[in-house]
Write a protein that holds these residues in place. Structure first.
Motif, PDB file in Angstrom:
ATOM      1  N   VAL A   1       0.836  -1.202   0.000  1.00 44.20           N
ATOM      2  CA  VAL A   1       0.000   0.000   0.000  1.00 44.20           C
ATOM      3  C   VAL A   1       0.873   1.256   0.000  1.00 44.20           C
ATOM      4  CG1 VAL A   1      -1.720   1.327   1.293  1.00 44.20           C
ATOM      5  CG2 VAL A   1      -1.952  -1.161   1.093  1.00 44.20           C
ATOM      6  N   ALA A   2       1.947   1.254   0.797  1.00 42.47           N
ATOM      7  CA  ALA A   2       2.844   2.407   0.836  1.00 42.47           C
ATOM      8  C   ALA A   2       3.497   2.626  -0.522  1.00 42.47           C
ATOM      9  CB  ALA A   2       3.914   2.208   1.910  1.00 42.47           C
ATOM     10  N   ASP A   3       3.885   1.540  -1.172  1.00 45.87           N
ATOM     11  CA  ASP A   3       4.501   1.661  -2.499  1.00 45.87           C
ATOM     12  C   ASP A   3       3.501   2.240  -3.504  1.00 45.87           C
ATOM     13  OD1 ASP A   3       6.776   1.003  -4.363  1.00 45.87           O
ATOM     14  OD2 ASP A   3       5.216  -0.232  -5.274  1.00 45.87           O
ATOM     15  N   PHE A   4       2.244   1.825  -3.393  1.00 48.95           N
ATOM     16  CA  PHE A   4       1.224   2.337  -4.314  1.00 48.95           C
ATOM     17  C   PHE A   4       1.025   3.844  -4.130  1.00 48.95           C
ATOM     18  CE2 PHE A   4      -3.164   3.567  -5.183  1.00 48.95           C
ATOM     19  CZ  PHE A   4      -3.310   3.147  -6.491  1.00 48.95           C
ATOM     20  N   PHE A   5       0.985   4.314  -2.879  1.00 51.35           N
ATOM     21  CA  PHE A   5       0.682   5.720  -2.614  1.00 51.35           C
ATOM     22  C   PHE A   5       1.903   6.626  -2.700  1.00 51.35           C
ATOM     23  CE2 PHE A   5      -3.400   4.339  -0.910  1.00 51.35           C
ATOM     24  CZ  PHE A   5      -4.219   5.412  -1.249  1.00 51.35           C
ATOM     25  N   SER A   6       3.098   6.082  -2.655  1.00 50.46           N
ATOM     26  CA  SER A   6       4.293   6.912  -2.656  1.00 50.46           C
ATOM     27  C   SER A   6       4.379   7.748  -3.930  1.00 50.46           C
ATOM     28  CB  SER A   6       5.541   6.036  -2.534  1.00 50.46           C
ATOM     29  OG  SER A   6       6.702   6.834  -2.438  1.00 50.46           O
ATOM     30  N   GLY A   7       4.407   9.071  -3.765  1.00 48.35           N
ATOM     31  CA  GLY A   7       4.463   9.981  -4.893  1.00 48.35           C
ATOM     32  C   GLY A   7       3.117  10.348  -5.479  1.00 48.35           C
ATOM     33  N   ARG A   8       2.037   9.801  -4.924  1.00 48.95           N
ATOM     34  CA  ARG A   8       0.702  10.095  -5.428  1.00 48.95           C
ATOM     35  C   ARG A   8       0.034  11.178  -4.568  1.00 48.95           C
ATOM     36  NH1 ARG A   8      -1.820   5.975  -8.828  1.00 48.95           N
ATOM     37  NH2 ARG A   8      -0.312   4.334  -9.290  1.00 48.95           N
ATOM     38  N   ALA A   9      -1.290  11.224  -4.617  1.00 53.09           N
ATOM     39  CA  ALA A   9      -2.109  12.158  -3.817  1.00 53.09           C
ATOM     40  C   ALA A   9      -1.779  13.619  -4.089  1.00 53.09           C
ATOM     41  CB  ALA A   9      -1.965  11.845  -2.320  1.00 53.09           C
ATOM     42  N   GLN A  10      -1.222  13.904  -5.258  1.00 52.80           N
ATOM     43  CA  GLN A  10      -0.839  15.287  -5.555  1.00 52.80           C
ATOM     44  C   GLN A  10      -2.041  16.231  -5.539  1.00 52.80           C
ATOM     45  OE1 GLN A  10       2.293  16.114  -5.680  1.00 52.80           O
ATOM     46  NE2 GLN A  10       2.984  13.981  -5.545  1.00 52.80           N
ATOM     47  N   GLY A  11      -3.171  15.767  -6.058  1.00 56.55           N
ATOM     48  CA  GLY A  11      -4.338  16.653  -6.110  1.00 56.55           C
ATOM     49  C   GLY A  11      -5.392  16.328  -5.082  1.00 56.55           C
ATOM     50  N   ALA A  12      -5.059  15.489  -4.104  1.00 55.71           N
ATOM     51  CA  ALA A  12      -6.052  15.077  -3.115  1.00 55.71           C
ATOM     52  C   ALA A  12      -6.275  16.164  -2.068  1.00 55.71           C
ATOM     53  CB  ALA A  12      -5.607  13.784  -2.435  1.00 55.71           C
TER      54      ALA A  12
END
Length: 289
Positions: free
Chosen positions: A227-238
């Motif tokens: 899960v951490a690998d999936f979210f790493s670098g994401r959520a930019q526009g959250a």
């Protein structure tokens, strides 16, 4: 090792989790042990070959056993054996006994249990299974014979009632919000190790079919590293938000919510649900900010 012995060993691996579910549901150690034993008896009579996810099957089964017991107790107007009235079970002489302290730390905490007892049996089951153990609404729906959408509404109602009455660490909405905001910040910055510290080792992330296609993710992902690998670098526009009164985040495009992410938080994040299906999004109570 025979099949029965192997099944018994697998059951024993799940026993602490099952007892924790039952303890939260019933508020009584003796009742919890009886519920776990009933769950073992049901497993021993079941066709194990058709059970695809044994931990999930056991969790929902012990929940069903507890629900039956709660409904039976409500019909007889009974209290759990070791909880009387509204008084905490650990008050009075012996309250500092190490064994009692261990029992209290193992359970959800007496204050929260008092709050949980104010919920109707179905509300309690839905809240405990979803908000404390990250069981999906689809799985719970089969237990309570309701639609997943109806179960979601029950969870939202129960969550608001619990949060309005309890300031315990597991249900403090301000604390849960801080954990989610820290997670989103770590996600945006790509801080993998920080994400790991905020996730329960057994975290489950579920995504609907639309969200799975958008994120190139499986419908269900297990484990903090994945899960951490999936979210790493994401959520930019959250953007931080509350989703059906649970802490979460949304992605808004052209003034419309395109993705809603809700988090189940105890001491850490134990469940993440991602919704992107437009029909499902319209059923959510979303408060941004």
């Amino acid at each position: 090792m025979g099949e029965t012995d192997l099944l018994a060993r697998r059951f024993e691996e799940q026993r602490p989790r099952l007892r924790s579910v039952a303890q939260r549901m019933l508020g009584s150690g003796a009742e919890a042990d009886d519920a776990v034993q009933d769950t073992w008896l049901r497993l021993s009579r079941a066709d194990v070959d058709v059970i695809e996810n044994l931990p999930g099957w056991l969790t929902t089964t012990v929940g069903r056993v507890c629900l039956d017991r709660l409904r039976s107790s409500a019909a007889r107007h009974e209290q759990p054996a070791d909880v009387t009235g509204d008084e905490p079970a650990t008050t009075g002489p012996g309250a500092d006994d190490p064994e009692q302290a261990a029992l209290l730390s193992e359970s959800v905490g007496q204050a929260l249990h008092v709050v949980l007892r104010t919920l109707a049996p179905t509300e309690r089951l839905v809240f405990v299974l979803h908000d404390m153990f990250a069981v999906s609404f689809e799985e719970i729906a089969a237990v309570v014979d309701r639609s997943p959408a109806a179960v979601r509404q029950i969870a939202s109602r129960a969550r608001r009632r619990v949060q309005s009455r309890s300031a315990g660490p597991e249900t403090d909405p301000a604390r849960q919000r801080r954990i989610v905001e820290a997670f989103l910040a770590a996600s945006r910055d790509g801080r993998f190790e920080d994400l790991l510290t905020l996730l329960d080792p057994h975290v489950v992330m579920r995504a609907d079919a639309v969200a799975a296609r958008l994120g190139s993710s499986a419908a269900a992902v297990h484990g903090s590293s994945v899960v951490a690998d999936f979210f790493s670098g994401r959520a930019q526009g959250a953007l931080p938000a509350f989703i059906d009164a649970a802490p979460g985040a949304v992605v808004v495009v052209d003034g419309r919510t395109r993705i809603a992410i809700s988090f189940t938080v105890t001491d850490r994040i134990i469940g993440i649900e991602v919704v992107a299906d437009p029909d499902q999004l319209r059923t959510l109570d979303v408060v941004v900010g």
